[in-house]
Motif scaffolding. Structure first.
Motif, short mmCIF file in Angstrom:
data_model
loop_
_atom_site.label_atom_id
_atom_site.label_comp_id
_atom_site.label_asym_id
_atom_site.label_seq_id
_atom_site.Cartn_x
_atom_site.Cartn_y
_atom_site.Cartn_z
N PRO A 233 23.21 -19.19 10.55
CA PRO A 233 24.55 -19.54 10.66
C PRO A 233 24.87 -19.44 12.01
N LEU A 234 24.76 -17.92 12.50
CA LEU A 234 25.34 -17.68 13.79
C LEU A 234 24.87 -18.40 14.97
N SER A 235 23.51 -18.66 14.74
CA SER A 235 23.07 -19.52 15.94
C SER A 235 23.27 -20.85 15.91
N TYR A 236 23.52 -21.39 14.61
CA TYR A 236 23.88 -22.73 14.58
C TYR A 236 25.47 -22.99 15.02
N GLN A 237 26.41 -21.66 14.69
CA GLN A 237 27.84 -22.00 15.22
C GLN A 237 27.45 -21.89 16.89
N CYS A 238 26.70 -21.12 17.60
CA CYS A 238 26.72 -21.19 18.87
C CYS A 238 26.14 -22.42 19.34
N ALA A 239 25.13 -23.18 18.66
CA ALA A 239 24.97 -24.53 18.96
C ALA A 239 26.12 -25.62 18.92
N ARG A 240 26.89 -25.34 17.86
CA ARG A 240 28.05 -26.22 17.77
C ARG A 240 28.92 -25.91 18.99
N LYS A 241 29.29 -24.75 19.53
CA LYS A 241 29.88 -24.66 20.66
C LYS A 241 29.25 -25.12 21.91
N VAL A 242 27.92 -25.07 21.94
CA VAL A 242 27.41 -25.91 23.03
C VAL A 242 27.54 -27.22 23.04
N ALA A 243 27.79 -27.93 21.80
CA ALA A 243 27.82 -29.39 21.47
C ALA A 243 29.23 -29.61 22.41
N LYS A 244 30.12 -28.85 21.67
CA LYS A 244 31.60 -29.20 21.90
C LYS A 244 31.82 -29.20 23.59
N GLU A 245 31.38 -28.03 24.08
CA GLU A 245 31.52 -28.06 25.58
C GLU A 245 30.90 -29.29 26.31
N LEU A 246 29.50 -29.73 25.73
CA LEU A 246 29.10 -30.78 26.54
C LEU A 246 29.80 -31.98 26.47
N ASP A 247 30.59 -32.09 25.32
CA ASP A 247 31.24 -33.25 24.85
C ASP A 247 32.77 -33.12 25.97
#
Length: 275
Positions: A233-247
Motif C-alpha cells: 500500500p505505501l509503495s502504491y500510494q507513492c506511485a499514485r503521487k508520481v502519477a498525479k505529478e506527471l499529470d
C-alpha cells in the motif's frame, strides 16, 4: 578537387566535379591558396551536408583544435557504437565542445543535474563521454568534469539515427529525475547510484515514458494489480503521487497498469532501504 575557399589550416571548401564539399585533414591548407589542387592523400574526411553553410560559419569562428577534437570524438563514437551518426553531429557537437572548452578555460563549470540518469540510461554513450574528456585532457591539458561527459553522451545519443532529438531526450531525462526525487521524498530514502533496483527503476521509467508518448500500453492482469495494491500500500500510494505529478506538471496520464509495475520497483527500493 580544386580549393574555392580556405576555412582554416585543416579545412577547405573544394569543388569536386559539380559538387561543393568541405575537405578536412591535418595541414590540408598549408601553403595553399584558392584554385590550388588538394592533395588527396591529406583528405581525412569529405563533407557533403545539407548544412554546409552552417559548418563553414562554425569553422571560421572557432579554434581549429576544437574542430579536430570534435571529429576525433565523433570517429571514436561511430566505431564504438558500430553505427554512423546523423550528419548534424559535426555542427552540434563541435559547437558545444568549443563553448565548453572556452568556459572551462575561464574556470566556469556547468553542473549536469541529469548526470546520474544519463549514466544509467545511455551507458555506452556515457562511456564515450568519459573517453572524450580524457582525450581532451591529453590534447588540451584541460581537465573537464564528468558532468561534461554527460553532456557529450546526450549529443551522441540524439545523433544516433534512431536516437530522437535533443529537446525530447532532455525532457524525458528531466521527468525521470523528477520522478526519482518524488519517490525519495515520499519514502524519505536516499538511493545509491550503483543499486541494481535503482537502475531497473530508471530503465523502466524510460520505457514507460516512451510508451506513453506513443500511446502504447503495458498491460497487467487485473487480479495481479489488485494484489499489488493490497500487498504494497505505501509503495502504491507513492506511485499514485508520481502519477498525479506527471499529470499536473507534464500533462501525462500514467496508466493504472504502469502504476502497478512502478509500484513493484518502488517497493524494491523501499525494502532495500529498511533492511
Amino acid at each position: 578537387m580544386k580549393i574555392t575557399r580556405i576555412l582554416n589550416n585543416n579545412a577547405v571548401i573544394v569543388n569536386d566535379g559539380m559538387q561543393e564539399k568541405i575537405a578536412v585533414g591535418a595541414g590540408i591548407a598549408f601553403g595553399k591558396k584558392r584554385n590550388d589542387i588538394v592533395n588527396a592523400g591529406k583528405v581525412e574526411k569529405l563533407f557533403v551536408m545539407k548544412e554546409n553553410e552552417k559548418l563553414q560559419q562554425l569553422l571560421s569562428r572557432i579554434p581549429e583544435e576544437h574542430f579536430i577534437i570534435s571529429e576525433k570524438i565523433i570517429s571514436y563514437a561511430e566505431e564504438y557504437l558500430g553505427t554512423k551518426l546523423n550528419e548534424h553531429i559535426h555542427i552540434a557537437l563541435t559547437d558545444h565542445l568549443s563553448y565548453a572548452l572556452e568556459r572551462e578555460s575561464q574556470g566556469i563549470q556547468l553542473k549536469n543535474k541529469l548526470l546520474h540518469e544519463i549514466r544509467i540510461l545511455y551507458k555506452r554513450e556515457f562511456e564515450i563521454g568519459l573517453w572524450a574528456v580524457n582525450y581532451i585532457e591529453k590534447t588540451c591539458h584541460i581537465r573537464m568534469p564528468e558532468d561534461e561527459a554527460g553532456y557529450i553522451a546526450l549529443h551522441i545519443h540524439t545523433m544516433k539515427l534512431q536516437g530522437g532529438d535533443m529537446r525530447q531526450t532532455v525532457i524525458q531525462t528531466t521527468i525521470i529525475r523528477e520522478i526519482v526525487e518524488t519517490i525519495m521524498g515520499f519514502l524519505h530514502i536516499q538511493v545509491r547510484e550503483d543499486d541494481i533496483s535503482y537502475h531497473r527503476l530508471i530503465t523502466h521509467l524510460r520505457f514507460a515514458l516512451t510508451r506513453m508518448n506513443h500511446d502504447e500500453t503495458h498491460t497487467m492482469d487485473e487480479e495481479m494489480l489488485d494484489m499489488i495494491k493490497k500487498k504494497f500500500p505505501l509503495s502504491y500510494q507513492c506511485a499514485r503521487k508520481v502519477a498525479k505529478e506527471l499529470d499536473a506538471n507534464h500533462d501525462l496520464m500514467l496508466p493504472k497498469h504502469e502504476m502497478g509495475y512502478i509500484t513493484l520497483h518502488i517497493e524494491r527500493l523501499r525494502k532495500q532501504w529498511i533492511e
